[in-house]
Design a protein around this motif. Sequence first.
Motif, PDB file in Angstrom:
ATOM      1  N   ASP A   1       2.081  11.901  -0.328  1.00  0.00           N
ATOM      2  CA  ASP A   1       1.363  10.582   0.969  1.00  0.00           C
ATOM      3  C   ASP A   1       0.772  10.131   0.800  1.00  0.00           C
ATOM      4  O   ASP A   1       0.549   8.561   1.281  1.00  0.00           O
ATOM      5  CB  ASP A   1       0.924  12.054   2.389  1.00  0.00           C
ATOM      6  N   GLU A   2       0.231  10.411  -0.745  1.00  0.00           N
ATOM      7  CA  GLU A   2      -1.130   9.476  -1.538  1.00  0.00           C
ATOM      8  C   GLU A   2       0.040   9.217  -2.641  1.00  0.00           C
ATOM      9  O   GLU A   2       1.124   9.490  -3.059  1.00  0.00           O
ATOM     10  CB  GLU A   2      -1.950  10.218  -1.595  1.00  0.00           C
ATOM     11  N   LEU A   3      -0.909   7.823  -3.617  1.00  0.00           N
ATOM     12  CA  LEU A   3      -0.645   7.895  -4.680  1.00  0.00           C
ATOM     13  C   LEU A   3      -1.335   8.579  -5.098  1.00  0.00           C
ATOM     14  O   LEU A   3      -2.029   7.988  -5.847  1.00  0.00           O
ATOM     15  CB  LEU A   3      -0.298   6.441  -4.686  1.00  0.00           C
ATOM     16  N   GLU A   4      -0.995   9.445  -6.455  1.00  0.00           N
ATOM     17  CA  GLU A   4      -1.019  10.421  -6.937  1.00  0.00           C
ATOM     18  C   GLU A   4      -1.475  10.306  -8.094  1.00  0.00           C
ATOM     19  O   GLU A   4      -0.708  10.513  -9.213  1.00  0.00           O
ATOM     20  CB  GLU A   4      -0.794  11.220  -6.651  1.00  0.00           C
TER      21      GLU A   4
ATOM     22  N   ILE B   1      -7.154   9.964  -6.642  1.00  0.00           N
ATOM     23  CA  ILE B   1      -6.297   8.921  -5.791  1.00  0.00           C
ATOM     24  C   ILE B   1      -7.626   7.920  -5.925  1.00  0.00           C
ATOM     25  O   ILE B   1      -8.291   7.914  -5.383  1.00  0.00           O
ATOM     26  CB  ILE B   1      -6.042  10.018  -4.347  1.00  0.00           C
ATOM     27  N   LEU B   2      -7.372   6.305  -6.037  1.00  0.00           N
ATOM     28  CA  LEU B   2      -8.083   5.395  -6.386  1.00  0.00           C
ATOM     29  C   LEU B   2      -7.747   4.117  -4.733  1.00  0.00           C
ATOM     30  O   LEU B   2      -6.739   4.659  -4.535  1.00  0.00           O
ATOM     31  CB  LEU B   2      -7.782   5.089  -7.443  1.00  0.00           C
ATOM     32  N   ASP B   3      -8.533   3.445  -4.744  1.00  0.00           N
ATOM     33  CA  ASP B   3      -8.373   2.594  -3.530  1.00  0.00           C
ATOM     34  C   ASP B   3      -7.419   1.853  -4.273  1.00  0.00           C
ATOM     35  O   ASP B   3      -7.143   0.661  -3.505  1.00  0.00           O
ATOM     36  CB  ASP B   3      -9.610   1.987  -3.438  1.00  0.00           C
ATOM     37  N   ARG B   4      -7.174   1.484  -5.665  1.00  0.00           N
ATOM     38  CA  ARG B   4      -6.396   0.178  -5.934  1.00  0.00           C
ATOM     39  C   ARG B   4      -6.224   0.762  -7.195  1.00  0.00           C
ATOM     40  O   ARG B   4      -6.589   1.443  -7.758  1.00  0.00           O
ATOM     41  CB  ARG B   4      -7.329  -0.945  -6.070  1.00  0.00           C
ATOM     42  N   SER B   5      -4.306   0.897  -7.586  1.00  0.00           N
ATOM     43  CA  SER B   5      -3.984   0.629  -8.647  1.00  0.00           C
ATOM     44  C   SER B   5      -2.740   0.327  -8.778  1.00  0.00           C
ATOM     45  O   SER B   5      -2.488  -0.212  -8.297  1.00  0.00           O
ATOM     46  CB  SER B   5      -3.385   2.396  -7.991  1.00  0.00           C
ATOM     47  N   ALA B   6      -3.346  -0.862  -9.980  1.00  0.00           N
ATOM     48  CA  ALA B   6      -1.365  -0.591 -11.164  1.00  0.00           C
ATOM     49  C   ALA B   6      -0.804   0.171 -11.632  1.00  0.00           C
ATOM     50  O   ALA B   6       0.065  -0.219 -12.675  1.00  0.00           O
ATOM     51  CB  ALA B   6      -2.227  -2.079 -11.983  1.00  0.00           C
ATOM     52  N   PHE B   7      -1.165   1.344 -11.383  1.00  0.00           N
ATOM     53  CA  PHE B   7      -0.230   2.611 -12.012  1.00  0.00           C
ATOM     54  C   PHE B   7       1.506   2.144 -11.689  1.00  0.00           C
ATOM     55  O   PHE B   7       1.312   3.223 -10.841  1.00  0.00           O
ATOM     56  CB  PHE B   7      -0.930   3.886 -12.314  1.00  0.00           C
ATOM     57  N   TYR B   8       2.416   1.765 -12.217  1.00  0.00           N
ATOM     58  CA  TYR B   8       3.579   2.037 -11.520  1.00  0.00           C
ATOM     59  C   TYR B   8       4.043   3.473 -11.408  1.00  0.00           C
ATOM     60  O   TYR B   8       4.076   4.547 -12.603  1.00  0.00           O
ATOM     61  CB  TYR B   8       4.595   1.793 -11.846  1.00  0.00           C
TER      62      TYR B   8
ATOM     63  N   HIS C   1       1.009  -1.071  -0.214  1.00  0.00           N
ATOM     64  CA  HIS C   1      -0.318   0.212  -0.133  1.00  0.00           C
ATOM     65  C   HIS C   1       0.905   0.962  -0.366  1.00  0.00           C
ATOM     66  O   HIS C   1       1.826   1.114   0.688  1.00  0.00           O
ATOM     67  CB  HIS C   1      -0.484  -0.116   1.310  1.00  0.00           C
ATOM     68  N   HIS C   2       0.363   2.509  -0.553  1.00  0.00           N
ATOM     69  CA  HIS C   2       1.569   3.900  -0.363  1.00  0.00           C
ATOM     70  C   HIS C   2      -0.378   4.408  -0.127  1.00  0.00           C
ATOM     71  O   HIS C   2      -1.613   4.944  -0.885  1.00  0.00           O
ATOM     72  CB  HIS C   2       1.603   4.245  -1.496  1.00  0.00           C
ATOM     73  N   GLY C   3      -0.403   5.389   1.311  1.00  0.00           N
ATOM     74  CA  GLY C   3      -1.359   5.927   1.858  1.00  0.00           C
ATOM     75  C   GLY C   3      -2.589   5.033   1.548  1.00  0.00           C
ATOM     76  O   GLY C   3      -1.785   3.921   2.580  1.00  0.00           O
ATOM     77  N   ARG C   4      -3.149   5.392   1.089  1.00  0.00           N
ATOM     78  CA  ARG C   4      -4.892   4.738   0.739  1.00  0.00           C
ATOM     79  C   ARG C   4      -4.680   3.527  -0.443  1.00  0.00           C
ATOM     80  O   ARG C   4      -6.073   2.984  -0.505  1.00  0.00           O
ATOM     81  CB  ARG C   4      -5.766   5.882   1.190  1.00  0.00           C
ATOM     82  N   THR C   5      -3.800   3.702  -0.718  1.00  0.00           N
ATOM     83  CA  THR C   5      -3.897   3.048  -2.417  1.00  0.00           C
ATOM     84  C   THR C   5      -3.048   1.785  -2.280  1.00  0.00           C
ATOM     85  O   THR C   5      -1.914   1.301  -1.582  1.00  0.00           O
ATOM     86  CB  THR C   5      -3.174   3.637  -3.264  1.00  0.00           C
ATOM     87  N   ALA C   6      -4.455   0.184  -2.528  1.00  0.00           N
ATOM     88  CA  ALA C   6      -3.514  -0.416  -2.485  1.00  0.00           C
ATOM     89  C   ALA C   6      -2.828  -0.759  -4.086  1.00  0.00           C
ATOM     90  O   ALA C   6      -3.128  -0.249  -4.676  1.00  0.00           O
ATOM     91  CB  ALA C   6      -4.491  -1.811  -3.171  1.00  0.00           C
ATOM     92  N   ARG C   7      -1.123  -1.540  -3.821  1.00  0.00           N
ATOM     93  CA  ARG C   7      -0.723  -1.235  -4.796  1.00  0.00           C
ATOM     94  C   ARG C   7      -0.641  -2.620  -5.471  1.00  0.00           C
ATOM     95  O   ARG C   7       0.295  -3.767  -5.333  1.00  0.00           O
ATOM     96  CB  ARG C   7       0.838  -0.721  -4.946  1.00  0.00           C
ATOM     97  N   LEU C   8      -1.691  -2.594  -7.121  1.00  0.00           N
ATOM     98  CA  LEU C   8      -1.607  -4.062  -7.672  1.00  0.00           C
ATOM     99  C   LEU C   8      -0.579  -3.926  -7.959  1.00  0.00           C
ATOM    100  O   LEU C   8      -0.114  -5.548  -8.343  1.00  0.00           O
ATOM    101  CB  LEU C   8      -3.079  -4.127  -8.683  1.00  0.00           C
ATOM    102  N   GLU C   9       0.093  -3.506  -8.943  1.00  0.00           N
ATOM    103  CA  GLU C   9       1.111  -3.862 -10.073  1.00  0.00           C
ATOM    104  C   GLU C   9       2.629  -4.551  -9.154  1.00  0.00           C
ATOM    105  O   GLU C   9       3.628  -5.082 -10.201  1.00  0.00           O
ATOM    106  CB  GLU C   9       1.731  -2.433 -10.562  1.00  0.00           C
ATOM    107  N   LEU C  10       2.946  -4.365  -7.685  1.00  0.00           N
ATOM    108  CA  LEU C  10       3.514  -4.946  -7.073  1.00  0.00           C
ATOM    109  C   LEU C  10       3.360  -6.222  -6.799  1.00  0.00           C
ATOM    110  O   LEU C  10       4.654  -7.263  -6.312  1.00  0.00           O
ATOM    111  CB  LEU C  10       3.955  -3.844  -5.386  1.00  0.00           C
ATOM    112  N   ASP C  11       2.516  -7.152  -6.856  1.00  0.00           N
ATOM    113  CA  ASP C  11       1.677  -7.819  -6.861  1.00  0.00           C
ATOM    114  C   ASP C  11       2.180  -9.004  -7.909  1.00  0.00           C
ATOM    115  O   ASP C  11       1.910 -10.248  -8.185  1.00  0.00           O
ATOM    116  CB  ASP C  11       0.553  -8.735  -5.965  1.00  0.00           C
ATOM    117  N   ASP C  12       1.708  -8.415  -9.017  1.00  0.00           N
ATOM    118  CA  ASP C  12       1.074  -8.770 -10.498  1.00  0.00           C
ATOM    119  C   ASP C  12       1.170  -7.496 -11.430  1.00  0.00           C
ATOM    120  O   ASP C  12       0.802  -7.193 -11.754  1.00  0.00           O
ATOM    121  CB  ASP C  12      -0.403  -9.471 -10.330  1.00  0.00           C
ATOM    122  N   GLN C  13       2.932  -8.324 -11.992  1.00  0.00           N
ATOM    123  CA  GLN C  13       3.026  -6.853 -13.395  1.00  0.00           C
ATOM    124  C   GLN C  13       2.465  -7.458 -13.863  1.00  0.00           C
ATOM    125  O   GLN C  13       3.037  -6.921 -15.278  1.00  0.00           O
ATOM    126  CB  GLN C  13       5.134  -7.461 -12.942  1.00  0.00           C
TER     127      GLN C  13
END
Length: 246
Positions: A73-76, A37-44, A7-19
């Motif tokens: 502080d968030e993934l923007e 700001i999304l709750d889930r993102s695969a944008f690197y 996670h970064h801030g409130r966002t789950a970073r999906l790309e780090l688990d599934d490239q």
Amino acid sequence: MSTGTHHHGRTARLELDDQSLRDWDAIVLDAGPERIILDRSAFYPGGGGQPPDRGVLLWQGVQTRIAGVRKSDELELIPVEGDPVPPAGTGVRCAVEDDRRSALMRTHSGLHLLCGVVFRDYGCLVTGGNMEPLSARMDFDLREVPPGFKQAVEDACNQEVEADRRIQVKSLPRAEAFEIPDIIRTATNLVPPEVEDVRIVDIVGLDTQADGGTHVASTKQIGRISVAKVENKGRGFRRLRIKISD
């Protein structure tokens, strides 16, 4: 619902688990003309020399182009100026620009392979690097350039491509990660002290490094590596420029 182990801030970073992930659904948590700001993102979001992703959000028949990503502080997500922005609470369909991301993954893995070859054969640490899709540079602390260095490095790199070595990604507790010999291949340790879990990229049998970027699954997927130029950057630093091709 947010899923993912990073996670970064409130966002789950999906790309780090599934490239391989290129499209997914998300909910907008916050939005304005300069950031989404999304709750889930695969944008690197960029890092380690790898540029941030681009892509689109689709919502209610509308398209919002994403010009880049930044970490505060968030993934923007950065919308293209003038594009409509989905309000908070909107469900969106997200897509990463596939050709660009895939090329950057090949290039980033190619730089790790280059780093592994030069460290193995010449014992040199990395002093800097940068990449664009299918082209990159890497700087090494190499006092003297041996005869035939450029061709020898290119040949060795392509031998490792043909070896089709697996590229594995995992996270380890900081103390355990730093027990791995030569886990930091840069002249300066770039892992911030507050990072408790260190992400490891392992080209099995060649190169193991702490790294936060996205990578292909094997060296064969990188493609052919050409060493375009070796430059003298002064004080014993040498810059290798590479190109990646099919």
